[in-house]
Enzyme design. Structure first.
Site: not given
Length: 487
Positions: A174, A177, A291
């Site tokens: 998110g 890369i 997360d």
């Protein structure tokens, strides 16, 4: 004896020629003579009046003898001088050369000034476009460090990743890369090329947050090596993790790599707990990951767990208020209160850690089906059902081939269920979780949790009893993203 006169333009040199006879009267008729030299001859007679600046007759015995009327000693040689025309020509030549020199110097100075002005202009534009970070020029000394951070140039990281070749992609997430890179000194690194950099609240805010992340140093946290920032790019540089992420080792098996055994899975759980404990209770200010999942837990060369991507949610979410309308995270790992209100705390990380424990046990993603029991649904609901039915063996990863400790399995399941209670106030802190995983205090915590739980953070009369219901009823926009740290 007669003799001839030879002229060399205003000069008459007739010396040392053994000339005899009187000096010719024609010499007195020549005007503008600068030199007449009749010395060392055998001239005789009277001397005509010669209007030369220098007149030499010495060495003529018949003219300059003892009884001679000519006073040869009084006629002494004078320095040879140029005629007026020659002097004027010389003066004109000197003036012309001087003027040429002045003109050349002025032209050269003007050209140099223009070059300096253009160079300064280009340099200023370059500085402006580079958006100087930490006041370090792009023409940096590679050995200069800011704390333990190093500044890289975009050109350097582009070369290290082979111009961000897709073949070097380690993961997509998110926040951007991640590419595998090799620096000039052959050091392997992971380069995270952040996307949506405009979401950052300004250069100073970005600097502050990166500096904060860099100060969180712990064995079980991914170390930030350096950074690169330009007008249009934000890149973070981390050490390369040779054993990838826990998710890749659990599910995306690479040929030749053995599955994680039970002892390593237990070590991963302990290492992750220590890293999150540092972020929550030992780091100032505390950092909420938001997360926690297998894809964001990396493995170093010794298979030690390293928590990645911590702090990046806060780093790139400065536009949101305390209550947000967009939830960052991955469905199946997001705490119910975060889904309901958008408010996160360290207890949202605790919920994510509980789901991570279930990933380590089952080897499946949080949204995977319960393949063994042919039970569809979210992993948490599926595990709760199997635990109530006493069928823990059905949830264990088949790659373990029954090589696991039954007692440790039950303990880990209980810790996971304590961490994933719907009411955040009922969830343990990371310090308590670490102690329970090490075998201290689990029984007391589990017994206290068996009371009926009513989620206080919801204002409805009939709160959902399953985690999947929270997902379905959530009115917030869920950004289903993979933070996927470097690996």
């Amino acid at each position: 004896m007669r003799f001839a006169l030879f002229s060399l333009e205003q000069v008459r040199r007739l010396n040392n020629n053994s000339l005899t006879g009187p000096c010719p009267e024609s010499l007195s008729e020549v005007e503008g003579l600068s030199l007449v030299d009749l010395s060392f001859n055998n001239l005789s007679g009277s001397m005509p009046k010669i209007s030369a600046r220098t007149f030499k007759i010495i060495g003529n015995p018949l003219l300059c003898g003892a009884n001679a009327t000519n006073n040869c000693s009084a006629i002494s040689p004078e320095p040879l001088s140029f005629p007026p025309d020659a002097l004027r020509a010389h003066s004109d030549s000197g003036s012309k050369s001087h003027r040429v020199a002045i003109a050349f110097g002025a032209s050269f100075g003007a050209a140099l000034l223009i070059i300096i002005i253009v160079g300064l202009s280009v340099w200023w534009r370059y500085r402006r476009n580079q958006q100087i970070f930490f006041d370090v020029n792009d023409q940096y000394d590679p050995e200069v460090r800011l704390g333990h951070l190093r500044r890289y140039t975009f050109k350097e990281l582009r070369a290290a990743t082979d111009h961000f070749n897709p073949k070097n992609i380690l993961g997509r997430g998110g926040f951007g890369i991640v590419y595998k890179g090799c620096l000039n000194d052959r050091t392997l690194v992971a380069v995270k090329r952040l996307k949506d950099y405009n979401a950052v609240g300004g250069e100073i805010q970005f600097q502050t947050e990166v500096e904060m992340i860099s100060l969180a140093v712990h064995r079980n946290l991914l170390r930030l090596c350096g950074f690169c920032t330009t007008e249009s790019e934000r890149l973070l540089v981390y050490p390369y993790m040779p054993n990838g992420s826990v998710a890749s080792r659990l599910r995306d098996q690479i040929h030749g790599r053995p599955a994680l055994d039970w002892s390593r899975r237990k070590r991963i759980a302990l290492g992750t707990a220590r890293g999150l404990l540092y972020l929550h209770e030992q780091c100032d200010p505390k950092i909420i990951h938001r997360d926690v999942k297998a894809a964001n837990i990396l493995l170093d060369e010794d298979f030690e767990a390293v928590v990645g991507d911590f702090g990046l949610a806060k780093l790139l979410d400065h536009r949101e208020s305390h209550v947000t309308t967009a939830v960052r995270g991955t469905v199946g790992h997001i705490a119910p209160e975060y889904l309901s209100t958008g408010q996160s705390s360290e207890k949202t990380d605790v919920f994510g850690f509980g789901i991570l424990l279930l990933e380590l046990i089952t080897g499946q993603k949080a949204l995977d089906f319960g393949r063994a029991a042919n039970q569809k649904g979210v992993m948490l609901d599926w595990v709760k059902k199997l635990h109530q039915e006493g069928k823990l063996n059905l949830m264990v990863d088949k790659d373990l081939k029954n090589n696991f400790d039954r007692v440790e399995l039950e303990e880990m399941v209980k810790v996971a269920l304590l961490c994933t209670q719907f009411n955040p106030s009922h969830r343990p802190k990371m310090s308590e979780i670490l102690r329970m995983l090490e075998g201290d205090g689990l029984a007391e915590k589990w017994e206290a949790s068996q009371k009926v739980e009513t989620p206080r953070f919801r204002s409805c009369e009939n709160p959902p009893q399953r985690y999947s219901d929270y997902i379905e009823e959530s009115s917030l926009v869920i950004e289903a993203i993979e933070l996927s740290g470097p690996r």
